[in-house]
Design a protein around this motif. Sequence first.
Motif, short mmCIF file in Angstrom:
data_model
loop_
_atom_site.label_atom_id
_atom_site.label_comp_id
_atom_site.label_asym_id
_atom_site.label_seq_id
_atom_site.Cartn_x
_atom_site.Cartn_y
_atom_site.Cartn_z
N UNK A 203 0.83 -1.21 0.00
CA UNK A 203 0.00 0.00 0.00
C UNK A 203 0.86 1.25 0.00
N UNK A 204 0.49 2.20 -0.86
CA UNK A 204 1.09 3.53 -0.87
C UNK A 204 -0.01 4.50 -0.45
N UNK A 205 0.14 5.08 0.73
CA UNK A 205 -0.94 5.83 1.36
C UNK A 205 -0.60 7.31 1.47
N UNK A 206 -1.64 8.16 1.45
CA UNK A 206 -1.50 9.61 1.57
C UNK A 206 -0.41 10.12 0.61
N UNK A 207 -0.58 9.79 -0.64
CA UNK A 207 0.45 9.99 -1.66
C UNK A 207 0.85 11.46 -1.82
N UNK A 208 -0.10 12.37 -1.71
CA UNK A 208 0.20 13.80 -1.91
C UNK A 208 0.53 14.51 -0.60
N UNK A 209 0.69 13.76 0.47
CA UNK A 209 0.96 14.35 1.79
C UNK A 209 2.45 14.43 2.07
N UNK A 210 2.83 15.28 3.01
CA UNK A 210 4.22 15.32 3.48
C UNK A 210 4.55 14.10 4.32
N UNK A 211 3.53 13.38 4.77
CA UNK A 211 3.73 12.18 5.60
C UNK A 211 3.30 10.93 4.83
N UNK A 212 3.57 10.90 3.52
CA UNK A 212 3.20 9.74 2.70
C UNK A 212 3.77 8.47 3.32
N UNK A 213 3.04 7.35 3.15
CA UNK A 213 3.38 6.12 3.86
C UNK A 213 3.39 4.93 2.92
N UNK A 214 4.43 4.11 3.03
CA UNK A 214 4.53 2.87 2.28
C UNK A 214 4.48 1.71 3.27
N UNK A 215 3.63 0.72 3.00
CA UNK A 215 3.50 -0.40 3.93
C UNK A 215 3.25 -1.70 3.18
N UNK A 216 3.50 -2.80 3.87
CA UNK A 216 3.18 -4.12 3.34
C UNK A 216 2.54 -4.94 4.45
N UNK A 217 1.72 -5.93 4.06
CA UNK A 217 1.09 -6.84 5.00
C UNK A 217 1.15 -8.25 4.43
N UNK A 218 1.53 -9.21 5.27
CA UNK A 218 1.56 -10.62 4.90
C UNK A 218 0.66 -11.38 5.87
N UNK A 219 -0.34 -12.06 5.36
CA UNK A 219 -1.34 -12.73 6.21
C UNK A 219 -1.49 -14.18 5.79
N UNK A 220 -1.38 -15.09 6.76
CA UNK A 220 -1.56 -16.52 6.51
C UNK A 220 -2.75 -17.00 7.34
N UNK A 221 -3.73 -17.60 6.66
CA UNK A 221 -4.97 -18.04 7.31
C UNK A 221 -5.13 -19.55 7.18
N UNK A 222 -5.65 -20.18 8.21
CA UNK A 222 -5.86 -21.63 8.21
C UNK A 222 -7.26 -21.96 8.69
N UNK A 223 -7.95 -22.84 7.96
CA UNK A 223 -9.27 -23.32 8.37
C UNK A 223 -9.11 -24.68 9.02
#
Length: 329
Positions: A203-223
């Motif tokens: 995710x690239x968030x608040x792209x036009x802001x002075x505090x723009x943020x780059x993040x990643x998430x890894x999720x593993x789910x089990x049934x």
Amino acid sequence: MMKTNSFLAVLGFLFLSTSAFAQYTEVINSNRPGASISAFSVGKNVIQFEGGMFVEQQEHKKLNTEVKAFGLDFALRYGLFKEQLEISWEGAYQFDTFTNNTTNPPFEFNRNGFLSHTIGAKYMIYDPYIKSSLEKPNLLSWRANNSFRWKDLIPAIGVYAGANFIFSDNPYFPRTEPSISPKVTLATQSHFAGRWVFVSNITYDRITSDTKELSYILTLTHAFDNPKWSAFVEHQGIDSDRYADALFRVGGAYLLGDDFQLDGAIGASIKNTPTRLFASIGISYRIDDWHVDELIPIDEQDPKGDEKKKKKDEDELKKFEDDGDDGSI
């Protein structure tokens, strides 16, 4: 928030509807309680609500400050026009007490405001499971039809584009923060070994802001064997000029019915600037009375590939008949 993410996505694969091509699943497919979003939509004409409450405690060792917080988060998702498309309205509102321990006595004050508030749309641009459901069996080999295939690990891919809305006098953002700023996310989703789903987000968030943020998430789910229960583990990395962190979450969900899910999760950061401990509980509920299964034509994605597969099957069958093979393995 597993958005992957993603939380009961595995159940969606285990309980597919009668149409193999539709995004809609017999069991609710919620993004709670993790922070990732899945690549799949809720289904055409399906309305889904996801919400809950959370608590958090923060301690900043260097600044000698503390935060005790309580909040509510929500997501309203709707499948629009096509099976692959959904629009969403999401947000998280927090109330907290901020304590500065550098003074004697410590100085406290209360704050409240939106931590996030977004409106956007997600579209699934590629679904490898459509092709898997349409592939004809190999007439010459049982092994070819039942063995592991590396192509099964190719993920579904979805893209999200939206906008952040920050209201005036929000204590959680600088005064220079723009009232509207773009947000984009690339979401992938793979399932394997029958009961596992892996979701990733960039995710690239608040792209036009002075505090723009780059993040990643890894999720593993089990049934689990009892399909009403599932569990997940998740890692999130965040990097911006204002804040950087590495977060971990674990949790589970329970199905009260095909359209109703309860969930809970706990999490923490690995740094002490600040140390973060948090927990959440929530529900997800959908209304699918107006949903009608919609077939997604395979040729929308790769018409040439489908024709090649058909020709290959015909050639193999012709060779089999010409050789007089008995079909043994």
